[in-house]
Design an enzyme around this catalytic site. Structure first.
Site, PDB file in Angstrom:
ATOM      1  N   SER A  74       0.775  -1.131   0.220  1.00 41.80           N
ATOM      2  CA  SER A  74      -0.258   0.027   0.171  1.00 41.80           C
ATOM      3  C   SER A  74       1.023   1.375  -0.106  1.00 41.80           C
ATOM      4  O   SER A  74       0.330   2.401  -0.381  1.00 41.80           O
ATOM      5  CB  SER A  74      -1.014   0.090   0.996  1.00 41.80           C
ATOM      6  OG  SER A  74      -1.942  -1.155   1.113  1.00 41.80           O
ATOM      7  N   GLY A 258      -4.291  -1.799  -0.776  1.00 46.47           N
ATOM      8  CA  GLY A 258      -3.409  -1.509  -2.002  1.00 46.47           C
ATOM      9  C   GLY A 258      -3.324   0.047  -2.132  1.00 46.47           C
ATOM     10  O   GLY A 258      -3.839   0.878  -1.429  1.00 46.47           O
ATOM     11  N   CYS A 286      -9.267  -1.501   3.590  1.00 48.76           N
ATOM     12  CA  CYS A 286      -8.491  -0.567   3.218  1.00 48.76           C
ATOM     13  C   CYS A 286      -8.964  -0.146   2.008  1.00 48.76           C
ATOM     14  O   CYS A 286      -9.977   0.398   1.582  1.00 48.76           O
ATOM     15  CB  CYS A 286      -7.257  -0.925   3.274  1.00 48.76           C
ATOM     16  SG  CYS A 286      -6.115   0.438   3.241  1.00 48.76           S
ATOM     17  N   PHE A 287      -8.261  -0.375   0.873  1.00 50.43           N
ATOM     18  CA  PHE A 287      -8.697  -0.084  -0.591  1.00 50.43           C
ATOM     19  C   PHE A 287      -9.719  -0.791  -0.820  1.00 50.43           C
ATOM     20  O   PHE A 287     -10.605  -0.280  -1.716  1.00 50.43           O
ATOM     21  CB  PHE A 287      -7.484  -0.537  -1.530  1.00 50.43           C
ATOM     22  CG  PHE A 287      -7.496   0.068  -2.657  1.00 50.43           C
ATOM     23  CD1 PHE A 287      -7.120   1.685  -2.923  1.00 50.43           C
ATOM     24  CD2 PHE A 287      -7.448  -0.541  -4.108  1.00 50.43           C
ATOM     25  CE1 PHE A 287      -7.223   2.147  -4.023  1.00 50.43           C
ATOM     26  CE2 PHE A 287      -7.582   0.139  -5.207  1.00 50.43           C
ATOM     27  CZ  PHE A 287      -7.482   1.531  -5.388  1.00 50.43           C
ATOM     28  N   GLN A 290     -12.874   1.337   0.133  1.00 45.02           N
ATOM     29  CA  GLN A 290     -13.140   2.358  -0.751  1.00 45.02           C
ATOM     30  C   GLN A 290     -13.824   1.871  -2.110  1.00 45.02           C
ATOM     31  O   GLN A 290     -14.545   2.643  -2.696  1.00 45.02           O
ATOM     32  CB  GLN A 290     -11.766   3.143  -1.114  1.00 45.02           C
ATOM     33  CG  GLN A 290     -11.195   3.753   0.115  1.00 45.02           C
ATOM     34  CD  GLN A 290      -9.589   3.856  -0.170  1.00 45.02           C
ATOM     35  OE1 GLN A 290      -8.871   3.968  -1.429  1.00 45.02           O
ATOM     36  NE2 GLN A 290      -8.652   4.213   0.954  1.00 45.02           N
ATOM     37  N   ASN A 328      -3.452   2.562   6.852  1.00 40.60           N
ATOM     38  CA  ASN A 328      -2.489   2.975   5.745  1.00 40.60           C
ATOM     39  C   ASN A 328      -3.342   3.439   4.694  1.00 40.60           C
ATOM     40  O   ASN A 328      -3.763   2.711   3.722  1.00 40.60           O
ATOM     41  CB  ASN A 328      -1.425   2.195   5.286  1.00 40.60           C
ATOM     42  CG  ASN A 328      -0.740   2.664   4.013  1.00 40.60           C
ATOM     43  OD1 ASN A 328      -0.600   3.908   4.018  1.00 40.60           O
ATOM     44  ND2 ASN A 328      -0.136   1.776   3.524  1.00 40.60           N
ATOM     45  N   GLY A 330      -4.729   7.135   2.005  1.00 35.49           N
ATOM     46  CA  GLY A 330      -4.743   8.559   1.866  1.00 35.49           C
ATOM     47  C   GLY A 330      -6.170   8.918   1.298  1.00 35.49           C
ATOM     48  O   GLY A 330      -6.177  10.186   1.026  1.00 35.49           O
ATOM     49  N   PHE A 331      -7.068   7.972   0.828  1.00 39.77           N
ATOM     50  CA  PHE A 331      -8.252   8.407   0.513  1.00 39.77           C
ATOM     51  C   PHE A 331      -9.346   7.786   1.218  1.00 39.77           C
ATOM     52  O   PHE A 331      -8.974   6.813   2.115  1.00 39.77           O
ATOM     53  CB  PHE A 331      -8.497   7.774  -0.918  1.00 39.77           C
ATOM     54  CG  PHE A 331      -7.344   8.426  -2.013  1.00 39.77           C
ATOM     55  CD1 PHE A 331      -7.746   9.318  -2.803  1.00 39.77           C
ATOM     56  CD2 PHE A 331      -6.073   8.066  -2.058  1.00 39.77           C
ATOM     57  CE1 PHE A 331      -7.052  10.010  -3.678  1.00 39.77           C
ATOM     58  CE2 PHE A 331      -5.223   8.528  -2.904  1.00 39.77           C
ATOM     59  CZ  PHE A 331      -5.872   9.730  -3.881  1.00 39.77           C
ATOM     60  N   HIS A 378      -6.673  -2.172   9.183  1.00 45.12           N
ATOM     61  CA  HIS A 378      -5.961  -3.524   8.752  1.00 45.12           C
ATOM     62  C   HIS A 378      -6.206  -4.668   9.932  1.00 45.12           C
ATOM     63  O   HIS A 378      -5.491  -4.362  10.956  1.00 45.12           O
ATOM     64  CB  HIS A 378      -4.643  -3.329   8.586  1.00 45.12           C
ATOM     65  CG  HIS A 378      -4.166  -2.643   7.184  1.00 45.12           C
ATOM     66  ND1 HIS A 378      -3.764  -3.147   6.147  1.00 45.12           N
ATOM     67  CD2 HIS A 378      -4.346  -1.379   6.808  1.00 45.12           C
ATOM     68  CE1 HIS A 378      -3.392  -2.349   5.182  1.00 45.12           C
ATOM     69  NE2 HIS A 378      -4.035  -1.355   5.592  1.00 45.12           N
ATOM     70  N   GLU A 380      -5.549  -7.526   9.997  1.00 45.99           N
ATOM     71  CA  GLU A 380      -4.671  -8.705  10.148  1.00 45.99           C
ATOM     72  C   GLU A 380      -3.266  -8.051  10.682  1.00 45.99           C
ATOM     73  O   GLU A 380      -2.313  -8.668  10.642  1.00 45.99           O
ATOM     74  CB  GLU A 380      -4.502  -9.136   8.642  1.00 45.99           C
ATOM     75  CG  GLU A 380      -3.485  -8.241   7.767  1.00 45.99           C
ATOM     76  CD  GLU A 380      -3.904  -6.999   7.704  1.00 45.99           C
ATOM     77  OE1 GLU A 380      -3.103  -5.983   7.052  1.00 45.99           O
ATOM     78  OE2 GLU A 380      -5.195  -6.569   7.729  1.00 45.99           O
TER      79      GLU A 380
END
Length: 414
Positions: A74, A258, A286-287, A290, A328, A330-331, A378, A380
């Site tokens: 990521s 990611g 995470c990704f 989104q 982690n 940024g979006f 996350h 995990e």
């Protein structure tokens, strides 16, 4: 972009009692400078490889787990600053690698460890940085840089050392400003697995079913924990088509973490949207959170400086419990954190299940009429904390309950 000009030497010293000293090739040699796109400059010492690297500068607030951070896909395209002042004291080892290599574009620390002292260490962190050509800088005021990013926002930057340190200030700044910003970048193809691979459900665990995992920058711990929770895991490249996934006929679907801008991943969003319509249970992190938001019809936007580290407080609205999470990103997903919302793409009711206690950013989505949920953090996290580990059990129960209902319905029809 990284230009590695470090020259390795055969001087890998081993100190008494198994304490490893960094090799001579990894010892900081000469000056380095961090240049931000707003013109600010921070002069320090070369760390890791020497040369030139460009990327978006961001900061991570974790006190531990630097190896997990460095090998998290990521972080591709980003120059990561560690807010903890002393980095490298526990060295590096193969077990803590979360992927096949270090992905950060560059690395910024205040005080790199002069010696490694940990019974699990197999080498120094410096050796890994040199091996993977990661250009870094040390000896700078990381607190001042962090405070500046918090005020001005994440921005394009570059680290210059060796021959590149001698470039003029104007040349260095021009190189920094010429690079593309993170917004609009699709980086999944850079970090994904080149080909499919399979990991069976762990021995001694009740099998739940098969799960198709779209690798957008997945960490090894995620695959391990899905296996440990009874899934036969099939990890797929990011470019896998809808038809290819349908041919596998998985019992569940997972989108990983990611790098990059979710608005630049329309292919993965379209695939997810169709599989949600097929009724496949979905879990994303995470990704993957989104992309679920975009599949449901919500927008995404870039955060000023993002959430990175292993100490991010999140409220679980279902339980009222505060979780300390590893993050982690940024979006973020653009959705109201209160009430139920009708998904613009026609998937029924949706609610925000978790939100950040620092800035009220959406940290989780839960679909009430289809079997899908996701979180922005996350669960995990190998380096800790483990407050969110229950989410793997929640997904296992979701898939198991649907399998049980399906079996019962078929029995009644018979």
């Amino acid at each position: 972009m990284t230009t590695n000009t470090t020259e390795a030497t055969a001087n890998d010293a081993v100190a008494p009692q198994g304490v490893t000293a960094p090799p001579a090739a990894a010892v900081p040699m000469g000056k380095a400078v961090l240049v931000l796109e707003d013109g600010r400059r921070y002069v320090g010492r070369a760390y890791g490889a020497t040369g030139r690297t460009l990327g978006e500068v961001v900061f991570s607030t974790g006190m531990t787990g630097y190896q997990e951070t460095l090998t998290d896909p990521s972080y591709a395209g980003q120059i990561v600053l560690m807010t903890a002042p002393h980095i490298g004291n526990t060295g590096a080892n193969d077990d803590d690698m979360e992927s096949r290599k270090i992905w950060v574009a560059g690395f910024i620390v205040r005080d790199p460890a002069r010696r490694v002292s940990n019974f699990r260490a197999e080498r120094s962190l410096d050796e890994d940085l040199v091996e993977d050509g990661v250009v870094g800088i040390s000896g700078v005021d990381t607190r001042a840089i962090t405070r500046h990013i918090r005020s001005a926002g994440a921005m394009r930057a570059g680290v210059f050392s060796g021959a590149d340190f001698d470039l003029s200030d104007d040349e260095q700044l021009a190189l920094v400003r010429a690079q593309e910003p993170m917004a609009g970048k699709n980086l999944s193809e850079l970090v994904t697995t080149p080909q499919r691979y399979d990991v069976p459900a762990a021995a001694g665990v009740d099998r739940v079913g098969s799960i198709a995992v779209l690798d957008l920058g997945i960490k090894r711990a995620t695959v391990h924990y899905l296996s440990e929770h009874g899934f036969d895991v099939t990890v797929l490249p990011a470019s896998t088509s809808l038809e290819e996934i349908r041919a596998i006929a998985p019992d569940a679907l997972f989108y990983s973490n990611g790098p990059g801008d979710p608005a630049a991943s329309d292919l993965q969003v379209d695939v997810l949207r169709e599989l949600l319509r097929d009724g496949v249970p979905y879990f994303g992190i995470c990704f993957g959170n989104q992309l679920l938001g975009r599949a449901l019809g919500f927008g995404t936007y870039k955060l000023p400086f993002g959430h990175r580290g292993i100490n991010q407080p999140v409220l679980d609205k279902r339980t009222g419990r505060v979780e300390i999470t590893a993050q982690n990103h940024g979006f973020a997903v653009d959705a109201p954190i209160e009430g139920e919302i009708d998904a613009p793409e026609g998937f029924g009711r949706v609610q925000v299940s978790h939100f950040s206690l620092n800035d009220q950013v959406v940290e989780g989505l839960e679909c009430l009429d289809i079997p899908a949920f996701s979180v922005q953090y996350h669960p995990e996290a190998a380096a800790g904390p483990h407050d969110a580990f229950y989410l793997f059990n929640r997904f296992r129960e979701l898939v198991s309950s649907r399998s049980t209902r399906s079996t019962g319905a078929h029995a009644q029809e018979a």
